[in-house]
Scaffold this active site. Sequence first.
Site, PDB file in Angstrom:
ATOM      1  N   GLU A  64      20.256   4.787   5.046  1.00  0.00           N
ATOM      2  CA  GLU A  64      19.408   3.970   5.920  1.00  0.00           C
ATOM      3  C   GLU A  64      19.316   2.546   5.365  1.00  0.00           C
ATOM      4  O   GLU A  64      19.248   1.565   6.102  1.00  0.00           O
ATOM      5  CB  GLU A  64      18.004   4.606   5.981  1.00  0.00           C
ATOM      6  N   ARG A 117      15.852   4.853  13.983  1.00  0.00           N
ATOM      7  CA  ARG A 117      16.125   3.886  12.887  1.00  0.00           C
ATOM      8  C   ARG A 117      17.333   3.004  13.213  1.00  0.00           C
ATOM      9  O   ARG A 117      18.108   2.646  12.332  1.00  0.00           O
ATOM     10  CB  ARG A 117      16.343   4.591  11.540  1.00  0.00           C
ATOM     11  N   SER A 142      12.909   5.435   2.055  1.00  0.00           N
ATOM     12  CA  SER A 142      13.910   6.491   2.278  1.00  0.00           C
ATOM     13  C   SER A 142      15.292   5.882   2.170  1.00  0.00           C
ATOM     14  O   SER A 142      15.601   4.930   2.891  1.00  0.00           O
ATOM     15  CB  SER A 142      13.749   7.099   3.667  1.00  0.00           C
TER      16      SER A 142
HETATM   17  P1  FAD Z   1      14.864  -6.740   4.675  1.00  0.00           P
HETATM   18  O1  FAD Z   1      14.976  -5.612   3.723  1.00  0.00           O
HETATM   19  O2  FAD Z   1      14.612  -8.089   4.111  1.00  0.00           O
HETATM   20  O3  FAD Z   1      16.025  -6.748   5.683  1.00  0.00           O
HETATM   21  C1  FAD Z   1      16.482  -5.551   6.282  1.00  0.00           C
HETATM   22  C2  FAD Z   1      17.636  -5.886   7.269  1.00  0.00           C
HETATM   23  O4  FAD Z   1      17.124  -6.627   8.362  1.00  0.00           O
HETATM   24  C3  FAD Z   1      18.719  -6.767   6.640  1.00  0.00           C
HETATM   25  O5  FAD Z   1      19.954  -6.420   7.221  1.00  0.00           O
HETATM   26  C4  FAD Z   1      18.320  -8.176   7.057  1.00  0.00           C
HETATM   27  O6  FAD Z   1      19.414  -9.052   7.107  1.00  0.00           O
HETATM   28  C5  FAD Z   1      17.732  -7.934   8.435  1.00  0.00           C
HETATM   29  N1  FAD Z   1      16.664  -8.873   8.805  1.00  0.00           N
HETATM   30  C6  FAD Z   1      15.462  -9.036   8.181  1.00  0.00           C
HETATM   31  N2  FAD Z   1      14.702  -9.909   8.855  1.00  0.00           N
HETATM   32  C7  FAD Z   1      15.446 -10.321   9.920  1.00  0.00           C
HETATM   33  C8  FAD Z   1      15.215 -11.235  10.982  1.00  0.00           C
HETATM   34  N3  FAD Z   1      14.060 -11.907  11.100  1.00  0.00           N
HETATM   35  N4  FAD Z   1      16.196 -11.417  11.901  1.00  0.00           N
HETATM   36  C9  FAD Z   1      17.363 -10.738  11.797  1.00  0.00           C
HETATM   37  N5  FAD Z   1      17.645  -9.857  10.808  1.00  0.00           N
HETATM   38  C10 FAD Z   1      16.685  -9.668   9.885  1.00  0.00           C
HETATM   39  N6  FAD Z   1      10.929   1.903   6.963  1.00  0.00           N
HETATM   40  C11 FAD Z   1      10.510   2.625   8.038  1.00  0.00           C
HETATM   41  O7  FAD Z   1      11.103   2.533   9.123  1.00  0.00           O
HETATM   42  N7  FAD Z   1       9.457   3.457   7.949  1.00  0.00           N
HETATM   43  C12 FAD Z   1       8.753   3.624   6.808  1.00  0.00           C
HETATM   44  O8  FAD Z   1       7.776   4.374   6.783  1.00  0.00           O
HETATM   45  C13 FAD Z   1       9.175   2.894   5.656  1.00  0.00           C
HETATM   46  N8  FAD Z   1       8.535   3.054   4.470  1.00  0.00           N
HETATM   47  C14 FAD Z   1       8.969   2.362   3.381  1.00  0.00           C
HETATM   48  C15 FAD Z   1       8.298   2.552   2.154  1.00  0.00           C
HETATM   49  C16 FAD Z   1       8.691   1.855   1.031  1.00  0.00           C
HETATM   50  C17 FAD Z   1       7.955   2.058  -0.278  1.00  0.00           C
HETATM   51  C18 FAD Z   1       9.764   0.928   1.114  1.00  0.00           C
HETATM   52  C19 FAD Z   1      10.157   0.126  -0.084  1.00  0.00           C
HETATM   53  C20 FAD Z   1      10.440   0.750   2.307  1.00  0.00           C
HETATM   54  C21 FAD Z   1      10.061   1.475   3.455  1.00  0.00           C
HETATM   55  N9  FAD Z   1      10.716   1.333   4.687  1.00  0.00           N
HETATM   56  C22 FAD Z   1      10.287   2.023   5.785  1.00  0.00           C
HETATM   57  C23 FAD Z   1      11.889   0.439   4.806  1.00  0.00           C
HETATM   58  C24 FAD Z   1      11.501  -1.044   5.084  1.00  0.00           C
HETATM   59  O9  FAD Z   1      10.203  -1.313   4.658  1.00  0.00           O
HETATM   60  C25 FAD Z   1      11.630  -1.397   6.562  1.00  0.00           C
HETATM   61  O10 FAD Z   1      12.922  -1.159   7.021  1.00  0.00           O
HETATM   62  C26 FAD Z   1      11.252  -2.866   6.821  1.00  0.00           C
HETATM   63  O11 FAD Z   1      11.221  -3.109   8.197  1.00  0.00           O
HETATM   64  C27 FAD Z   1      12.214  -3.850   6.159  1.00  0.00           C
HETATM   65  O12 FAD Z   1      11.641  -5.139   6.296  1.00  0.00           O
HETATM   66  P2  FAD Z   1      12.067  -6.339   5.380  1.00  0.00           P
HETATM   67  O13 FAD Z   1      11.414  -7.562   5.908  1.00  0.00           O
HETATM   68  O14 FAD Z   1      11.829  -6.034   3.972  1.00  0.00           O
HETATM   69  O15 FAD Z   1      13.631  -6.397   5.693  1.00  0.00           O
HETATM   70  P1  NAP Z   2       7.209  14.338   5.360  1.00  0.00           P
HETATM   71  O1  NAP Z   2       5.838  14.314   5.938  1.00  0.00           O
HETATM   72  O2  NAP Z   2       7.441  14.979   4.038  1.00  0.00           O
HETATM   73  O3  NAP Z   2       8.222  14.964   6.423  1.00  0.00           O
HETATM   74  C1  NAP Z   2       9.595  15.054   6.133  1.00  0.00           C
HETATM   75  C2  NAP Z   2      10.376  14.619   7.359  1.00  0.00           C
HETATM   76  O4  NAP Z   2      10.097  15.514   8.405  1.00  0.00           O
HETATM   77  C3  NAP Z   2       9.976  13.242   7.821  1.00  0.00           C
HETATM   78  O5  NAP Z   2      10.986  12.361   7.465  1.00  0.00           O
HETATM   79  C4  NAP Z   2       9.724  13.355   9.317  1.00  0.00           C
HETATM   80  O6  NAP Z   2      10.676  12.676  10.111  1.00  0.00           O
HETATM   81  C5  NAP Z   2       9.853  14.835   9.605  1.00  0.00           C
HETATM   82  N1  NAP Z   2       8.596  15.317  10.215  1.00  0.00           N
HETATM   83  C6  NAP Z   2       7.488  15.741   9.569  1.00  0.00           C
HETATM   84  N2  NAP Z   2       6.563  16.157  10.468  1.00  0.00           N
HETATM   85  C7  NAP Z   2       7.111  15.980  11.684  1.00  0.00           C
HETATM   86  C8  NAP Z   2       6.651  16.200  13.011  1.00  0.00           C
HETATM   87  N3  NAP Z   2       5.431  16.707  13.270  1.00  0.00           N
HETATM   88  N4  NAP Z   2       7.473  15.878  14.037  1.00  0.00           N
HETATM   89  C9  NAP Z   2       8.689  15.359  13.810  1.00  0.00           C
HETATM   90  N5  NAP Z   2       9.182  15.105  12.578  1.00  0.00           N
HETATM   91  C10 NAP Z   2       8.401  15.428  11.532  1.00  0.00           C
HETATM   92  O7  NAP Z   2       7.765  12.828   5.288  1.00  0.00           O
HETATM   93  P2  NAP Z   2       7.454  11.662   4.263  1.00  0.00           P
HETATM   94  O8  NAP Z   2       8.658  11.389   3.487  1.00  0.00           O
HETATM   95  O9  NAP Z   2       6.157  11.913   3.548  1.00  0.00           O
HETATM   96  O10 NAP Z   2       7.253  10.449   5.264  1.00  0.00           O
HETATM   97  C11 NAP Z   2       6.160  10.425   6.150  1.00  0.00           C
HETATM   98  C12 NAP Z   2       6.464   9.453   7.273  1.00  0.00           C
HETATM   99  O11 NAP Z   2       6.660   8.143   6.727  1.00  0.00           O
HETATM  100  C13 NAP Z   2       7.745   9.815   8.025  1.00  0.00           C
HETATM  101  O12 NAP Z   2       7.563   9.521   9.379  1.00  0.00           O
HETATM  102  C14 NAP Z   2       8.790   8.896   7.428  1.00  0.00           C
HETATM  103  O13 NAP Z   2       9.789   8.515   8.345  1.00  0.00           O
HETATM  104  C15 NAP Z   2       7.959   7.669   7.017  1.00  0.00           C
HETATM  105  N6  NAP Z   2       8.556   7.040   5.832  1.00  0.00           N
HETATM  106  C16 NAP Z   2       9.701   6.338   6.012  1.00  0.00           C
HETATM  107  C17 NAP Z   2      10.298   5.690   4.951  1.00  0.00           C
HETATM  108  C18 NAP Z   2      11.522   4.853   5.161  1.00  0.00           C
HETATM  109  O14 NAP Z   2      11.893   4.107   4.270  1.00  0.00           O
HETATM  110  N7  NAP Z   2      12.152   4.936   6.301  1.00  0.00           N
HETATM  111  C19 NAP Z   2       9.734   5.777   3.672  1.00  0.00           C
HETATM  112  C20 NAP Z   2       8.584   6.554   3.524  1.00  0.00           C
HETATM  113  C21 NAP Z   2       7.992   7.167   4.606  1.00  0.00           C
HETATM  114  P3  NAP Z   2      10.611  11.104  10.496  1.00  0.00           P
HETATM  115  O15 NAP Z   2      11.078  10.406   9.264  1.00  0.00           O
HETATM  116  O16 NAP Z   2      11.562  11.031  11.627  1.00  0.00           O
HETATM  117  O17 NAP Z   2       9.216  10.763  10.872  1.00  0.00           O
END
Ligand code: FAD
Ligand code: NAP
Length: 338
Positions: free
Chosen positions: A334, A164, A238
Amino acid sequence: MPLIKENHSLKNLNTFGIDVNAKYFVEAHHVEDLQAIFESPIVKEQAVLILGGGSNMLFTKDYEGLIVRMNILGIEVEQQDTEVWVTAGAGEVWNNLVSYCVEHGFAGIENLTLIPGTVGASPIQNIGAYGVEIKDVFASCEAFETATGLVRTFSPEECGFGYRESVFKNELKGKYIITSVTYKLSTKPNLKTHYGAINAELERRNIQQPSISDISEVVAAIRVSKLPDPKTIGNAGSFFKNPIITKAQFDSLFQKFPEVAHYPAPNNKVKLAAGWLIEQCGFKGVVDGQTGTWKNQALVLVNHGHATGDEVYRFSEKIIDTVQHKFAVNLEREVNIF
Ligand code: FAD
Ligand code: NAP
């Protein structure tokens, strides 16, 4: 030169639904727009923030500067045998790109189905889900350097991807605006189904030899069942990262809490599930004023309608302190705080 608006509401432009304004606001549809914006006198006097889909942000107050919303669109494909290079404009909605690739049989990002936000933000925190991260498919990106107005190409090595993390979140923060990203995909899928939830859902559907389309559908179904839809309950996914700790730290934690949810991480480290730690502190589904944690996933902080960003931030501090006290583990946010 695109129109710069004043005192623009951001309520519908951040998935937390926080009711704040930007002092100045402009949309960039082309790289030339960025050039014009960065030559304008306003930029010389104001802080600048790039906005994609606003799905990884928490505004704790009005933004007293210029917000540039990325709207550069377009998808281009180059194919050689089984290898496919897909280039997308930074403003493309990430999940639209995933759907496009799945429909065309381009494998590699199907596990990242339904992640909100834009293409341009995908490298910023090296988005990841279900065992796939952007770094696994990232070929290059083009980025506009704010200080010079020049566009530069970044290789994967130059992006410094981590869990991340990337250089764009750290040493190059605010210095470059990503304008397009090229992903290296393949028509020969190498499916990643090792996350328990995917396997369980495939089994439930009696799918033995899944296609990328099956994986995408299964991921979408799991996400819809587990995560709040920002259209109805504001959230930014998250709120905290999963902590990565040393083996020695883990051993002492494991002695006290043998049931601790954990996974192996690179360099002999251990990844803890932040959601589990928070849940064990009694925070799952908690309502605290207008904010709280989601009932199905304690890692997701929510806005019950009228939360201020400050209220969400203070609640997140409460969680950090409680987790630190119970487990001696430090939770890092995050979500980007402004
Ligand atoms: P923004 O929120 O608009 O921006 C995020 C950051 O990036 C800010 O600092 C902004 O200035 C910068 N930025 C945005 N665009 C640019 C650009 N073009 N150039 C330079 N800087 C830029 N994230 C995960 O990694 N995995 C997930 O599974 C995941 N699940 C999510 C589920 C939900 C319901 C929600 C609400 C969020 C989730 N996220 C997840 C977080 C988010 O969706 C990601 O981080 C996504 O990439 C953010 O994109 P955005 O365009 O909305 O960025
Ligand atoms: P989950 O399945 O309840 O698992 C909890 C955590 O355990 C996850 O965050 C995941 O890490 C880790 N995990 C589970 N199984 C794993 C495996 N086989 N190997 C390594 N790590 C494992 O998680 P969840 O909340 O429902 O999310 C599912 C996936 O969607 C995850 O990958 C999570 O990162 C992603 N997600 C991300 C966001 C966000 O905003 N960043 C929001 C929603 C969902 P990792 O997170 O490293 O994968």
